[in-house]
Every structure is written in structure tokens, then in C-alpha cells.
Design a protein around this motif. Structure first.
Motif, mmCIF file in Angstrom:
data_model
loop_
_atom_site.group_PDB
_atom_site.id
_atom_site.type_symbol
_atom_site.label_atom_id
_atom_site.label_comp_id
_atom_site.label_asym_id
_atom_site.label_seq_id
_atom_site.Cartn_x
_atom_site.Cartn_y
_atom_site.Cartn_z
ATOM 1 N N THR A 1 6.102 13.160 11.857
ATOM 2 C CA THR A 1 5.821 12.553 13.158
ATOM 3 C C THR A 1 4.327 12.577 13.463
ATOM 4 O O THR A 1 3.758 11.576 13.911
ATOM 5 N N PHE A 2 3.690 13.699 13.214
ATOM 6 C CA PHE A 2 2.247 13.786 13.441
ATOM 7 C C PHE A 2 1.511 12.823 12.526
ATOM 8 O O PHE A 2 0.550 12.173 12.927
ATOM 9 N N TRP A 3 1.967 12.729 11.285
ATOM 10 C CA TRP A 3 1.342 11.864 10.273
ATOM 11 C C TRP A 3 1.402 10.397 10.685
ATOM 12 O O TRP A 3 0.457 9.647 10.515
ATOM 13 N N LEU A 4 2.542 9.961 11.223
ATOM 14 C CA LEU A 4 2.723 8.546 11.540
ATOM 15 C C LEU A 4 2.298 8.146 12.942
ATOM 16 O O LEU A 4 1.820 7.033 13.151
ATOM 17 N N ILE A 5 2.478 9.021 13.907
ATOM 18 C CA ILE A 5 2.248 8.627 15.293
ATOM 19 C C ILE A 5 0.877 9.071 15.811
ATOM 20 O O ILE A 5 0.178 8.299 16.463
ATOM 21 N N ILE A 6 0.481 10.283 15.522
ATOM 22 C CA ILE A 6 -0.743 10.814 16.107
ATOM 23 C C ILE A 6 -1.964 10.577 15.229
ATOM 24 O O ILE A 6 -3.045 10.256 15.730
ATOM 25 N N LEU A 7 -1.816 10.705 13.917
ATOM 26 C CA LEU A 7 -2.964 10.617 13.022
ATOM 27 C C LEU A 7 -3.704 9.280 13.059
ATOM 28 O O LEU A 7 -4.930 9.280 12.933
ATOM 29 N N PRO A 8 -3.049 8.140 13.250
ATOM 30 C CA PRO A 8 -3.824 6.890 13.336
ATOM 31 C C PRO A 8 -4.809 6.845 14.506
ATOM 32 O O PRO A 8 -5.774 6.086 14.470
ATOM 33 N N PHE A 9 -4.589 7.652 15.519
ATOM 34 C CA PHE A 9 -5.479 7.663 16.672
ATOM 35 C C PHE A 9 -6.615 8.677 16.546
ATOM 36 O O PHE A 9 -7.468 8.761 17.418
ATOM 37 N N VAL A 10 -6.601 9.446 15.457
ATOM 38 C CA VAL A 10 -7.662 10.425 15.217
ATOM 39 C C VAL A 10 -8.725 9.761 14.341
ATOM 40 O O VAL A 10 -8.409 8.993 13.432
ATOM 41 N N ASP A 11 -9.995 10.060 14.609
ATOM 42 C CA ASP A 11 -11.083 9.480 13.818
ATOM 43 C C ASP A 11 -10.894 9.789 12.333
ATOM 44 O O ASP A 11 -10.467 10.884 11.964
ATOM 45 N N SER A 12 -11.248 8.830 11.487
ATOM 46 C CA SER A 12 -11.025 8.993 10.048
ATOM 47 C C SER A 12 -11.945 10.046 9.427
ATOM 48 O O SER A 12 -11.644 10.542 8.341
ATOM 49 N N ASP A 13 -13.019 10.418 10.065
ATOM 50 C CA ASP A 13 -13.896 11.442 9.514
ATOM 51 C C ASP A 13 -13.549 12.850 10.011
ATOM 52 O O ASP A 13 -14.229 13.815 9.670
ATOM 53 N N ASN A 14 -12.468 12.982 10.745
ATOM 54 C CA ASN A 14 -12.024 14.274 11.244
ATOM 55 C C ASN A 14 -11.450 15.102 10.093
ATOM 56 O O ASN A 14 -10.875 14.576 9.156
ATOM 57 N N PHE A 15 -11.576 16.431 10.193
ATOM 58 C CA PHE A 15 -11.108 17.319 9.128
ATOM 59 C C PHE A 15 -9.582 17.306 8.952
ATOM 60 O O PHE A 15 -9.076 17.685 7.903
ATOM 61 N N VAL A 16 -8.848 16.877 9.958
ATOM 62 C CA VAL A 16 -7.383 16.878 9.914
ATOM 63 C C VAL A 16 -6.859 15.924 8.836
ATOM 64 O O VAL A 16 -5.813 16.178 8.243
ATOM 65 N N HIS A 17 -7.584 14.881 8.553
ATOM 66 C CA HIS A 17 -7.131 13.874 7.603
ATOM 67 C C HIS A 17 -6.993 14.415 6.182
ATOM 68 O O HIS A 17 -6.243 13.849 5.392
ATOM 69 N N LYS A 18 -7.686 15.489 5.852
ATOM 70 C CA LYS A 18 -7.571 16.007 4.486
ATOM 71 C C LYS A 18 -6.247 16.734 4.250
ATOM 72 O O LYS A 18 -5.892 17.000 3.111
ATOM 73 N N TYR A 19 -5.482 17.033 5.292
ATOM 74 C CA TYR A 19 -4.195 17.693 5.152
ATOM 75 C C TYR A 19 -3.034 16.711 5.022
ATOM 76 O O TYR A 19 -1.894 17.143 4.852
ATOM 77 N N PHE A 20 -3.309 15.430 5.099
ATOM 78 C CA PHE A 20 -2.257 14.422 5.071
ATOM 79 C C PHE A 20 -2.503 13.430 3.942
ATOM 80 O O PHE A 20 -3.646 13.151 3.581
ATOM 81 N N LEU A 21 -1.411 12.902 3.418
ATOM 82 C CA LEU A 21 -1.490 11.858 2.400
ATOM 83 C C LEU A 21 -1.918 10.542 3.050
ATOM 84 O O LEU A 21 -1.845 10.392 4.269
ATOM 85 N N PRO A 22 -2.323 9.559 2.240
ATOM 86 C CA PRO A 22 -2.636 8.239 2.812
ATOM 87 C C PRO A 22 -1.408 7.622 3.489
ATOM 88 O O PRO A 22 -0.253 7.955 3.173
ATOM 89 N N GLN A 23 -1.661 6.706 4.407
ATOM 90 C CA GLN A 23 -0.582 6.111 5.205
ATOM 91 C C GLN A 23 0.439 5.336 4.358
ATOM 92 O O GLN A 23 1.586 5.198 4.765
ATOM 93 N N GLU A 24 0.035 4.823 3.201
ATOM 94 C CA GLU A 24 0.964 4.051 2.368
ATOM 95 C C GLU A 24 2.151 4.899 1.911
ATOM 96 O O GLU A 24 3.253 4.396 1.738
ATOM 97 N N TYR A 25 1.909 6.186 1.706
ATOM 98 C CA TYR A 25 2.975 7.075 1.258
ATOM 99 C C TYR A 25 4.030 7.305 2.339
ATOM 100 O O TYR A 25 5.120 7.772 2.032
ATOM 101 N N ALA A 26 3.715 7.006 3.573
ATOM 102 C CA ALA A 26 4.680 7.175 4.658
ATOM 103 C C ALA A 26 5.875 6.248 4.488
ATOM 104 O O ALA A 26 6.952 6.522 5.006
ATOM 105 N N ILE A 27 5.696 5.147 3.758
ATOM 106 C CA ILE A 27 6.800 4.242 3.474
ATOM 107 C C ILE A 27 7.396 4.542 2.104
ATOM 108 O O ILE A 27 8.616 4.568 1.927
#
Length: 80
Positions: free
Chosen positions: A24-50
């Protein structure tokens, strides 16, 4: 045995809740976080969500079909 069942149930509940929260965090909240934020390194790219749920669903349906086919063949041998 009741304590072991409760422990397994608790473990499965915690595991499913953590997967749900991560997804849920990966799909709903992460797109609204800046791409240079450190949180993005803990998640896979968005394509893997499908890709991940689709491949998991195909694998599950395949295993289910194999199991049903095995049971049908086994029951046919008992009748003959």
C-alpha cells in the motif's frame, strides 16, 4: 496444539499485514514522495507493482490446475 496454532496464526497475520502495508505504501504514498528522497531505495521500481501480483496469480492458478488434474486422474484410477 492450540498454542502452536495460535502462534502460526499470529505469524501469518503479522506477515500478511506487513506485506499489505508495504504494498500500500509502495503504490499509494510513494508516488507523492520526491524521487531523490532516501525512502525510494527501500522499494522496487513501480513496474514490479504489476508484474509481481500477475506472476504470483498465474503461478497459483497453474498449481491449482495441476492439483485438480492430479486428483481427477487419481480418482479415475480408483474407479477402474
Amino acid at each position: 496444539m492450540e498454542l502452536a496454532d495460535r502462534a502460526v496464526g499470529l505469524l501469518l497475520s503479522v506477515l500478511s499485514l506487513s506485506i499489505f502495508t508495504y504494498y500500500t505504501f509502495w503504490l499509494i504514498i510513494l508516488p507523492f514522495v520526491d524521487s531523490d528522497n532516501f525512502v525510494h531505495k527501500y522499494f522496487l521500481p513501480q513496474e514490479y507493482a504489476i508484474f509481481i501480483p500477475v506472476f504470483a496469480g498465474v503461478g497459483l492458478i497453474s498449481l491449482l490446475c495441476l492439483f485438480i488434474g492430479y486428483v481427477m486422474l487419481k480418482s479415475k484410477k480408483k474407479k477402474a
